[in-house]
Scaffold this motif. Sequence first.
Motif, PDB file in Angstrom:
ATOM      1  N   GLY A  32       0.833  -1.200   0.000  1.00 41.70           N
ATOM      2  CA  GLY A  32       0.000   0.000   0.000  1.00 41.70           C
ATOM      3  C   GLY A  32       0.866   1.248   0.000  1.00 41.70           C
ATOM      4  N   ALA A  33       0.175   2.392  -0.207  1.00 43.99           N
ATOM      5  CA  ALA A  33       0.891   3.664  -0.142  1.00 43.99           C
ATOM      6  C   ALA A  33       1.410   3.891   1.274  1.00 43.99           C
ATOM      7  N   THR A  34       0.699   3.368   2.250  1.00 46.24           N
ATOM      8  CA  THR A  34       1.076   3.604   3.655  1.00 46.24           C
ATOM      9  C   THR A  34       2.501   3.142   3.927  1.00 46.24           C
ATOM     10  N   ILE A  37       4.999   5.477   2.295  1.00 49.14           N
ATOM     11  CA  ILE A  37       5.116   6.740   3.041  1.00 49.14           C
ATOM     12  C   ILE A  37       5.943   6.530   4.309  1.00 49.14           C
ATOM     13  N   TYR A  65      -4.109  13.827   5.683  1.00 46.87           N
ATOM     14  CA  TYR A  65      -4.273  12.392   5.921  1.00 46.87           C
ATOM     15  C   TYR A  65      -3.447  12.013   7.150  1.00 46.87           C
ATOM     16  N   TYR A  88       0.915  10.587   8.141  1.00 46.50           N
ATOM     17  CA  TYR A  88       2.204  11.279   8.014  1.00 46.50           C
ATOM     18  C   TYR A  88       2.820  11.576   9.388  1.00 46.50           C
ATOM     19  N   ASN A  95      -0.240  16.324  -1.044  1.00 50.66           N
ATOM     20  CA  ASN A  95      -1.222  15.298  -1.380  1.00 50.66           C
ATOM     21  C   ASN A  95      -2.252  15.909  -2.322  1.00 50.66           C
ATOM     22  N   ASN A 140      -7.006  14.151   0.208  1.00 53.87           N
ATOM     23  CA  ASN A 140      -7.892  13.585   1.229  1.00 53.87           C
ATOM     24  C   ASN A 140      -7.601  14.356   2.499  1.00 53.87           C
ATOM     25  N   ASP A 142       2.165  12.559  -2.338  1.00 55.46           N
ATOM     26  CA  ASP A 142       1.173  11.495  -2.166  1.00 55.46           C
ATOM     27  C   ASP A 142       0.110  11.676  -3.251  1.00 55.46           C
ATOM     28  N   VAL A 166      -2.084   9.209  -4.430  1.00 54.81           N
ATOM     29  CA  VAL A 166      -2.879   7.971  -4.487  1.00 54.81           C
ATOM     30  C   VAL A 166      -4.201   8.154  -5.252  1.00 54.81           C
ATOM     31  N   TYR A 167      -4.668   9.408  -5.374  1.00 56.36           N
ATOM     32  CA  TYR A 167      -5.928   9.642  -6.121  1.00 56.36           C
ATOM     33  C   TYR A 167      -5.661  10.232  -7.507  1.00 56.36           C
ATOM     34  N   SER A 174      -1.243   4.166  -5.115  1.00 50.88           N
ATOM     35  CA  SER A 174      -1.935   3.040  -4.465  1.00 50.88           C
ATOM     36  C   SER A 174      -2.824   2.314  -5.468  1.00 50.88           C
ATOM     37  N   LYS A 194      -6.722   2.184  -4.296  1.00 52.01           N
ATOM     38  CA  LYS A 194      -7.607   3.308  -4.606  1.00 52.01           C
ATOM     39  C   LYS A 194      -8.053   3.257  -6.061  1.00 52.01           C
ATOM     40  N   LYS A 224      -3.888  -3.971  -0.260  1.00 54.06           N
ATOM     41  CA  LYS A 224      -2.748  -3.199   0.242  1.00 54.06           C
ATOM     42  C   LYS A 224      -1.536  -3.303  -0.674  1.00 54.06           C
TER      43      LYS A 224
HETATM   44  C1  LIG Z   1      -4.078  10.460   0.955  1.00 47.61           C
HETATM   45  C2  LIG Z   1      -3.856   9.025   1.221  1.00 47.61           C
HETATM   46  N1  LIG Z   1      -2.620   8.541   1.228  1.00 47.61           N
HETATM   47  C3  LIG Z   1      -2.368   7.243   1.459  1.00 47.61           C
HETATM   48  C4  LIG Z   1      -3.381   6.349   1.730  1.00 47.61           C
HETATM   49  C5  LIG Z   1      -3.056   4.909   2.009  1.00 47.61           C
HETATM   50  O1  LIG Z   1      -3.164   4.122   0.884  1.00 47.61           O
HETATM   51  P1  LIG Z   1      -3.020   2.528   0.970  1.00 47.61           P
HETATM   52  O2  LIG Z   1      -4.342   1.968   1.373  1.00 47.61           O
HETATM   53  O3  LIG Z   1      -2.595   2.127  -0.413  1.00 47.61           O
HETATM   54  O4  LIG Z   1      -1.968   2.230   1.991  1.00 47.61           O
HETATM   55  C6  LIG Z   1      -4.705   6.814   1.757  1.00 47.61           C
HETATM   56  C7  LIG Z   1      -5.811   5.902   2.100  1.00 47.61           C
HETATM   57  O5  LIG Z   1      -6.875   6.315   2.510  1.00 47.61           O
HETATM   58  C8  LIG Z   1      -4.941   8.172   1.492  1.00 47.61           C
HETATM   59  O6  LIG Z   1      -6.197   8.660   1.493  1.00 47.61           O
END
Ligand SMILES: Cc1ncc(COP(=O)(O)O)c(C=O)c1O
Length: 380
Positions: free
Chosen positions: A94-96, A99, A120, A123, A165, A169, A197, A199-200, A228, A231, A239
Amino acid sequence: MHHNSKLPHVGTTIFTVMSTLAQQYKALNLSQGFPNFKSDQKLIDLVTNAMNSDYNQYAPMAGNLELRVAITNKFERLYNSTYHPDSEITITAGATQAIFTIISTFIKPDDEVLIFRPAYDCYEPAIELNGGKTISVQLEAPHYKVDWTVVSRKINSRTKMVIINTPQNPSGTIFSEEDMLQLQDLLEGTDIILLSDEVYEHIIFDDKKHQSACLFPDLKSRSFVVASFGKTFHNTGWKLGYCCAPKALMAEFQKVHQFNVFCVNHPMQKALADYLQDPIHYLKLSDFYQRKRDLFLSLIKDSRFQFTPAQGAYFQILDYSNITMEKDVDFAKRLTIDHKIASIPLSVFNTDNLDNKVLRFCFAKTDDTLKQAADILNTI
Ligand SMILES: Cc1ncc(COP(=O)(O)O)c(C=O)c1O
């Protein structure tokens, strides 16, 4: 046994609180950011194929090579920007995880990291765990535009990283080309790393263009672009994500990544590599979500909530100041318990929990769920 928490201020997240309440009171859950419809059956079948074709052992540390090549092709097609599959791309949990690893790789005690709020929530804890200091720039409701002179005042010799970002979000806003150029000017000549970031990136509305950090040469030279698959392909539970950066930065990232997870889920990587061969799978996403945004907003246009349509991502924020001056956390809980609809109060993403009387609703939901949600919101 006594121990000192490394994150003394972190409790249960608002996402867990609201989803638990939603379950307990059988409320429609528009709080957490995940779709309530299925990922493409074709993609699911490709995972089964990969499992039946021996993709069940460790992937290479940077990720399945076919997937990295597919990502290289995507960046060239969309942004005319090259990331080399051998040295500039890593597939992550996942992006998490991307990051967390980027922050852990570069942030040392007392380094400053600048973030934009509402932000978000993953961070800040990562910065804190590494001894860094979060410096916040609070964006102002209702438009959440960046005042770059404020940003320039917060950048100094201790600034190690800036996190952006876009689409954002929770606000649903996007950075314009002008924003990115201003950021590029501010960072030029510094050693500041940019964590972008994105992801969107594939969910952007009204024919606007996503301003990836990779489009701006000086920004690209200092950036990690984070993405991600969850998403993009409606499978947040898988993930899987990735990040791209110039070779020297990615080499440092991989030193940490290889001892953190080493590599991530292999059969899903192979499936995504196959699925990405057809760009339509991500190119159609903006239209898909714009229709949902427009449906949701047309259904609640006569409600007492006020809004500016989201520019990107799958969140719509609604201002309820016409209805009540209750605290947003209290109002969100009351809506869940008494009216059976769950959302996220925006104050949890803001500096000092600034409360602008705004709630975030996720519209990555079936049309039927959106209609039910609108029926409730129209009675409030
Ligand atoms: C802005 C942002 N970054 C990162 C993530 C995390 O993405 P992932 O589920 O791929 O870890 C989210 C998930 O809600 C997000 O909204």
